[in-house]
Design a protein around this motif. Structure first.
Motif, PDB file in Angstrom:
ATOM      1  N   THR A 116      -8.751 -58.649  33.038  1.00 45.75           N
ATOM      2  CA  THR A 116      -7.653 -57.620  33.528  1.00 45.75           C
ATOM      3  C   THR A 116      -6.496 -57.606  32.654  1.00 45.75           C
ATOM      4  O   THR A 116      -6.411 -58.457  31.549  1.00 45.75           O
ATOM      5  CB  THR A 116      -7.191 -58.412  34.882  1.00 45.75           C
ATOM      6  N   ALA A 117      -5.715 -56.623  32.816  1.00 47.00           N
ATOM      7  CA  ALA A 117      -4.350 -56.673  32.043  1.00 47.00           C
ATOM      8  C   ALA A 117      -3.512 -57.777  32.177  1.00 47.00           C
ATOM      9  O   ALA A 117      -3.098 -58.331  30.983  1.00 47.00           O
ATOM     10  CB  ALA A 117      -3.654 -55.379  32.349  1.00 47.00           C
ATOM     11  N   ALA A 118      -3.416 -58.415  33.221  1.00 47.80           N
ATOM     12  CA  ALA A 118      -2.793 -59.854  33.244  1.00 47.80           C
ATOM     13  C   ALA A 118      -3.256 -60.921  32.304  1.00 47.80           C
ATOM     14  O   ALA A 118      -2.585 -61.508  31.716  1.00 47.80           O
ATOM     15  CB  ALA A 118      -2.767 -60.297  34.878  1.00 47.80           C
ATOM     16  N   ARG A 121      -2.413 -60.007  28.829  1.00 45.76           N
ATOM     17  CA  ARG A 121      -1.223 -60.221  28.608  1.00 45.76           C
ATOM     18  C   ARG A 121      -0.722 -61.908  28.466  1.00 45.76           C
ATOM     19  O   ARG A 121      -0.050 -62.300  27.553  1.00 45.76           O
ATOM     20  CB  ARG A 121      -0.059 -59.909  29.678  1.00 45.76           C
ATOM     21  N   ALA A 143      -4.136 -55.260  26.655  1.00 45.73           N
ATOM     22  CA  ALA A 143      -3.472 -55.430  27.919  1.00 45.73           C
ATOM     23  C   ALA A 143      -3.186 -54.112  28.168  1.00 45.73           C
ATOM     24  O   ALA A 143      -3.006 -53.332  29.567  1.00 45.73           O
ATOM     25  CB  ALA A 143      -2.542 -56.417  27.909  1.00 45.73           C
ATOM     26  N   ARG A 146      -5.980 -51.696  29.148  1.00 46.96           N
ATOM     27  CA  ARG A 146      -6.435 -52.163  30.377  1.00 46.96           C
ATOM     28  C   ARG A 146      -5.639 -51.766  31.668  1.00 46.96           C
ATOM     29  O   ARG A 146      -6.165 -51.395  32.694  1.00 46.96           O
ATOM     30  CB  ARG A 146      -6.614 -53.649  30.556  1.00 46.96           C
ATOM     31  N   ALA A 147      -4.224 -51.979  31.551  1.00 43.89           N
ATOM     32  CA  ALA A 147      -3.330 -51.609  32.428  1.00 43.89           C
ATOM     33  C   ALA A 147      -3.496 -50.005  32.767  1.00 43.89           C
ATOM     34  O   ALA A 147      -3.492 -49.598  33.854  1.00 43.89           O
ATOM     35  CB  ALA A 147      -2.185 -51.955  32.077  1.00 43.89           C
ATOM     36  N   GLU A 150      -6.342 -49.648  34.734  1.00 43.22           N
ATOM     37  CA  GLU A 150      -6.393 -50.068  36.355  1.00 43.22           C
ATOM     38  C   GLU A 150      -5.455 -49.100  37.139  1.00 43.22           C
ATOM     39  O   GLU A 150      -5.710 -49.007  38.371  1.00 43.22           O
ATOM     40  CB  GLU A 150      -5.676 -51.481  36.019  1.00 43.22           C
ATOM     41  N   ARG A 151      -4.764 -48.337  36.248  1.00 46.65           N
ATOM     42  CA  ARG A 151      -3.851 -47.426  37.190  1.00 46.65           C
ATOM     43  C   ARG A 151      -4.813 -45.784  37.435  1.00 46.65           C
ATOM     44  O   ARG A 151      -3.897 -44.897  37.704  1.00 46.65           O
ATOM     45  CB  ARG A 151      -2.347 -47.184  36.448  1.00 46.65           C
ATOM     46  N   ASP A 209       4.194 -51.641  26.181  1.00 44.46           N
ATOM     47  CA  ASP A 209       3.510 -52.077  27.137  1.00 44.46           C
ATOM     48  C   ASP A 209       4.508 -52.152  28.388  1.00 44.46           C
ATOM     49  O   ASP A 209       4.128 -51.553  29.544  1.00 44.46           O
ATOM     50  CB  ASP A 209       2.789 -53.506  26.986  1.00 44.46           C
ATOM     51  N   GLU A 213       4.547 -49.386  31.647  1.00 46.41           N
ATOM     52  CA  GLU A 213       4.383 -49.920  33.051  1.00 46.41           C
ATOM     53  C   GLU A 213       5.395 -49.133  34.168  1.00 46.41           C
ATOM     54  O   GLU A 213       5.406 -49.031  35.331  1.00 46.41           O
ATOM     55  CB  GLU A 213       4.673 -51.384  33.364  1.00 46.41           C
TER      56      GLU A 213
END
Length: 231
Positions: A116-118, A121, A143, A146-147, A150-151, A209, A213
């Protein structure tokens, strides 16, 4: 002397009891050449490789001597020019990196273990805390991408490169296109180009990054045909 003996022998061979004969110049030269061709005279001669090296050094010496004569300042001027060329070569090597024998395709952004992005990170922050800036830059770029996946702003796609991710992310985030391109270049430099990243490169990537967000995507620009997208 052996050569003189050879000449006398050749002279006596021309008659038995007659008066001494005068050795002709050509006959003397042939007799001398024959005598000198014997192995005893060439035991200490340099070998073929040594002779080639001697000729090479002689040629280099003549070349440097000619260059020094044609260079303002003579030998000192030539030394300055050589040092300048060496400094230029070192600067090019540092800027371009070590040449590779065969071209390679850009590396994929992600490996075979999706996270995952988290998670990316957290890994990036751990590397940054230890001063491992190359790994920190790589993980932060992963990250970031991947974020976006995920969006649902990017389609998850195995084998995607950093350059491809930056170009695709710039469609819904056109205001960040130059920073995305720079981030992909930093990733490629440390992953593919053999460069060393630093704190500044990582902090730029981390700031990008965080900004992505907080950025609202321009879905209309992302879905428009290429010729209608803002430049």
């Amino acid at each position: 002397m052996r050569i003189t003996g050879a000449l006398l022998t050749a002279a006596r061979a021309t008659g038995d009891d007659g008066p001494p004969l005068t050795v002709l110049r050509r006959e003397g030269r042939d007799a001398a050449r024959h005598e000198l061709s014997k192995g005893m005279y060439h035991k200490n001669d340099p070998g073929l490789i040594q002779r080639a090296l001697n000729r090479l050094w002689d040629w280099l010496g003549d070349l440097l001597g000619s260059a020094a004569g044609a260079t303002p300042g003579g030998g000192v001027g030539l030394t300055v020019i050589v040092l300048a060329l060496l400094a230029l070569a070192a600067a090019l090597w540092w800027r371009l990196g070590t040449p590779r024998r065969t071209p390679q395709a850009p590396p994929a952004l992600f490996d075979d273990s999706p996270r995952t992005a988290a998670q990316h990170r957290a890994s990036a922050e751990a590397h940054a805390a230890q001063g491992h800036w190359n790994q920190a830059v790589q993980e932060r770029m992963r990250a970031l991408v991947r974020a976006l996946e995920e969006r649902a702003l990017l389609d998850p796609r195995p084998g995607r490169t950093a350059d491809e991710a930056a170009a695709e992310a710039a469609r819904p985030m056109p205001g960040h296109a130059p920073r995305l391109t720079a981030a992909a270049r930093d990733f490629d430099d440390v992953t593919y180009g053999g460069r060393q990243a630093g704190r500044a490169a990582y902090e730029r990537l981390a700031a990008l990054d965080a900004d992505l967000e907080q950025t609202r995507p321009d879905l209309a620009a992302a879905s428009a045909p290429a010729w209608e997208r803002p430049v």
